[in-house]
Design an enzyme around this catalytic site. Structure first.
Site, PDB file in Angstrom:
ATOM      1  N   GLY A  19       0.817  -1.211   0.000  1.00 55.26           N
ATOM      2  CA  GLY A  19       0.000   0.000   0.000  1.00 55.26           C
ATOM      3  C   GLY A  19       0.845   1.252   0.000  1.00 55.26           C
ATOM      4  O   GLY A  19       1.713   1.424   0.861  1.00 55.26           O
ATOM      5  N   GLY A  21      -0.389   4.392   0.265  1.00 57.55           N
ATOM      6  CA  GLY A  21      -1.182   5.510   0.765  1.00 57.55           C
ATOM      7  C   GLY A  21      -0.465   6.243   1.881  1.00 57.55           C
ATOM      8  O   GLY A  21       0.758   6.165   2.025  1.00 57.55           O
ATOM      9  N   PHE A  22      -1.237   6.931   2.719  1.00 55.39           N
ATOM     10  CA  PHE A  22      -0.652   7.734   3.796  1.00 55.39           C
ATOM     11  C   PHE A  22       0.223   6.889   4.720  1.00 55.39           C
ATOM     12  O   PHE A  22       1.350   7.252   5.039  1.00 55.39           O
ATOM     13  CB  PHE A  22      -1.760   8.404   4.615  1.00 55.39           C
ATOM     14  CG  PHE A  22      -2.500   9.473   3.870  1.00 55.39           C
ATOM     15  CD1 PHE A  22      -1.886  10.671   3.554  1.00 55.39           C
ATOM     16  CD2 PHE A  22      -3.819   9.285   3.492  1.00 55.39           C
ATOM     17  CE1 PHE A  22      -2.566  11.668   2.872  1.00 55.39           C
ATOM     18  CE2 PHE A  22      -4.517  10.273   2.807  1.00 55.39           C
ATOM     19  CZ  PHE A  22      -3.882  11.460   2.498  1.00 55.39           C
ATOM     20  N   GLY A  23      -0.298   5.756   5.171  1.00 53.32           N
ATOM     21  CA  GLY A  23       0.451   4.922   6.096  1.00 53.32           C
ATOM     22  C   GLY A  23       1.665   4.292   5.466  1.00 53.32           C
ATOM     23  O   GLY A  23       2.772   4.321   6.027  1.00 53.32           O
ATOM     24  N   GLU A 183     -18.888  17.792   2.036  1.00 51.62           N
ATOM     25  CA  GLU A 183     -18.021  18.506   1.099  1.00 51.62           C
ATOM     26  C   GLU A 183     -18.485  18.334  -0.343  1.00 51.62           C
ATOM     27  O   GLU A 183     -18.513  19.309  -1.113  1.00 51.62           O
ATOM     28  CB  GLU A 183     -16.584  18.036   1.285  1.00 51.62           C
ATOM     29  CG  GLU A 183     -16.004  18.520   2.621  1.00 51.62           C
ATOM     30  CD  GLU A 183     -14.599  18.040   2.898  1.00 51.62           C
ATOM     31  OE1 GLU A 183     -13.877  18.723   3.652  1.00 51.62           O
ATOM     32  OE2 GLU A 183     -14.203  16.984   2.360  1.00 51.62           O
ATOM     33  N   ASP A 320      -6.754   2.443   7.734  1.00 52.37           N
ATOM     34  CA  ASP A 320      -8.203   2.223   7.728  1.00 52.37           C
ATOM     35  C   ASP A 320      -8.604   0.760   7.840  1.00 52.37           C
ATOM     36  O   ASP A 320      -9.776   0.463   8.089  1.00 52.37           O
ATOM     37  CB  ASP A 320      -8.814   2.794   6.448  1.00 52.37           C
ATOM     38  CG  ASP A 320      -8.772   4.308   6.400  1.00 52.37           C
ATOM     39  OD1 ASP A 320      -8.459   4.914   7.437  1.00 52.37           O
ATOM     40  OD2 ASP A 320      -9.034   4.880   5.326  1.00 52.37           O
ATOM     41  N   ALA A 332      -6.701  10.285   7.699  1.00 57.65           N
ATOM     42  CA  ALA A 332      -5.328  10.242   7.213  1.00 57.65           C
ATOM     43  C   ALA A 332      -4.305  10.366   8.333  1.00 57.65           C
ATOM     44  O   ALA A 332      -3.262   9.696   8.318  1.00 57.65           O
ATOM     45  CB  ALA A 332      -5.115  11.347   6.176  1.00 57.65           C
ATOM     46  N   GLN A 333      -4.586  11.233   9.318  1.00 58.34           N
ATOM     47  CA  GLN A 333      -3.624  11.462  10.379  1.00 58.34           C
ATOM     48  C   GLN A 333      -3.310  10.189  11.160  1.00 58.34           C
ATOM     49  O   GLN A 333      -2.165   9.970  11.575  1.00 58.34           O
ATOM     50  CB  GLN A 333      -4.132  12.544  11.333  1.00 58.34           C
ATOM     51  CG  GLN A 333      -3.713  13.952  10.943  1.00 58.34           C
ATOM     52  CD  GLN A 333      -2.195  14.098  10.968  1.00 58.34           C
ATOM     53  OE1 GLN A 333      -1.516  13.618  11.849  1.00 58.34           O
ATOM     54  NE2 GLN A 333      -1.679  14.780   9.978  1.00 58.34           N
TER      55      GLN A 333
END
Length: 445
Positions: A19, A21-23, A183, A320, A332-333
């Site tokens: 992955g 992504g962010f992590g 949003e 997640d 995300a944090q």
């Protein structure tokens, strides 16, 4: 030394990160100077900043601004390589990740340490068939699909000669009133009320009906009541119809059936957007089966306080796709902080440090969401902020989390342009084939 040479250096531990992504990116960055070989494998070649996907879907930003190439993100790390491949299985006993290259060629990745950061996908609460009628947003392809669906609805309303059909094209329903739902709803209202009115001749886009519904009793359920009330007032002022305590019970190409306080109702709408829930990556189920680890209703893995999988030495899961004792939010944090924590932990293990680590502790930096242009809500360390100040804070936080100054400046330029010049949307490209396929949900001719 090239990454290829580094990969074959004897004696170095191998770390596989599933992955990008962010992590996953934070794990790789934390290992940038460690004496290990890192392989980041992902089914896409880019690192996606998901919180701004809705702006791609509504024509504010181009995909490249929020999705830099993964190789570029990690290019300075000489001990790291990235692979475009789809992970098919994980053999914990042999300690090998099995994957397929785009041409179907098998790629086996042996590991000493494994970090799985597979993220999450859409959850339709037992109705996977709804995905065909109400797309969500988790990938660039999802955002492009939704952009064609939204803009295609206006194009087909323009040429329709039937009043009921035109009304169906001009009705937009967003399911889910969390940050993503709020949003995208705000941007749909902006498009209809401010961006498009002078561009069509046969329809008045301001007559578009925009509906936001949720089974919860308020919008933005995780936020403070003050921010919930402010958000609802702002959306209603923008012409949004809000239905709370209302759940979707059925849908097809042309409508959605909902059940609320006044009973069941069928809304005729060509465009539905799903923002109601998430389900852990299928990789979570794979790991759960291999280790006997428990999962929750959303399929998320239960991990130990150091993000490791019980009974699987050197195997970690973050982001997640996991759940922790303190039930951290899927934002995300959390993934970024977990990634940094696990990367440092693996670096220490590779140095021979077997000290029991302190449990992972999340530092909550606050929550925020936009409500159309110039308006946002934020809760930072208990301080609740609304309006222009909230919007400026939201802009600062999000632009700084983008990777690369080129992307940051490009994003700022597009934001200023959309605010200053009649809320201009410079990225609204669709085609006849795209509009037909996305709005009518049938193959293009």
């Amino acid at each position: 030394m090239s990454t290829t040479d580094a990969e074959h250096r004897e004696g170095r531990k191998k770390v596989v990160v599933v992955g990008g992504g962010f992590g996953g990116v934070q794990v790789a960055k934390a290992l940038g100077h460690a004496d290990v070989d890192v392989t980041v494998v992902d089914r896409t070649n880019h690192h996606l900043f998901q919180p701004l996907l809705y702006q791609v879907a509504t024509g504010i930003l181009s995909p490249g601004l929020i999705a830099p190439a993964l190789r570029r993100v990690l290019k300075k790390q000489r001990n790291t390589r990235t692979l475009l491949a789809d992970v098919t299985s994980i053999d914990l006993e042999s300690r090998v990740v099995h994957s397929l290259a785009p041409n179907g060629h098998p790629i086996d990745l042996p590991f000493d340490y494994l970090v799985v950061a597979g993220g999450a996908t859409h959850a339709y609460f037992g109705h996977p068939e709804w995905a065909e009628f109400a797309p969500g947003m988790k990938t660039i392809e999802d955002a492009r699909h939704l952009r064609s669906k939204i803009l295609g609805a206006y194009e087909l309303a323009e040429v329709s000669t039937d009043d009921k059909e035109r009304e169906a094209y001009l009705t937009f329903v967003v399911v889910g009133a969390g940050p993503t739902g709020v949003e995208i709803t705000g941007q749909l209202a902006e498009l209809a009320r401010y961006v498009l009115p002078n561009e069509y001749r046969s329809i008045d886009t301001r007559s578009a009906r925009i509906i936001l519904l949720d089974a919860a009793p308020s919008v933005l359920p995780p936020f403070a009541p003050k921010l919930q009330r402010y958000t609802q007032r702002r959306l209603e002022k923008m012409g949004v119809e809000i239905r709370l305590n209302t759940a979707a019970t059925g849908m097809d190409h042309d409508s959605i059936t909902v059940k609320g306080p006044k009973g069941e109702d069928t809304i005729v709408a060509k465009t539905k957007v799903w923002a109601a829930g998430v389900q852990a990556s299928p990789l979570a189920a794979t790991l759960a089966k291999a280790t006997g680890t428990e999962t929750d209703r959303a399929g998320r893995l239960a991990v130990d306080p150091d993000c490791s999988l019980p009974g699987a030495e050197g195997v970690y899961a973050i982001g997640d796709m996991v759940t922790t004792v303190d039930r951290l939010p899927g934002v995300a944090q959390v993934a970024m902080q977990q990634g940094k924590y696990v990367g440092k932990l693996i670096a220490a293990r590779a140095r021979g440090d077997e000290t029991t680590p302190a449990p992972f502790k999340y530092f909550d930096k606050g929550s925020m969401a936009t409500i159309g242009a110039r308006q946002a809500v934020a809760d930072v360390k208990g301080v609740q902020i609304t309006g222009w100040i909230g919007y400026l804070l939201w802009c600062y936080v999000h632009v700084m989390f983008l990777i690369g100054w080129g992307n940051r400046l490009g994003t700022l330029y597009n934001w200023v342009r959309s605010l200053r010049y009649a809320r201009n949307r410079g990225h609204r490209l669709i085609s006849v084939e795209g509009a037909a396929r996305e709005v009518e949900d049938k193959p293009a001719a």
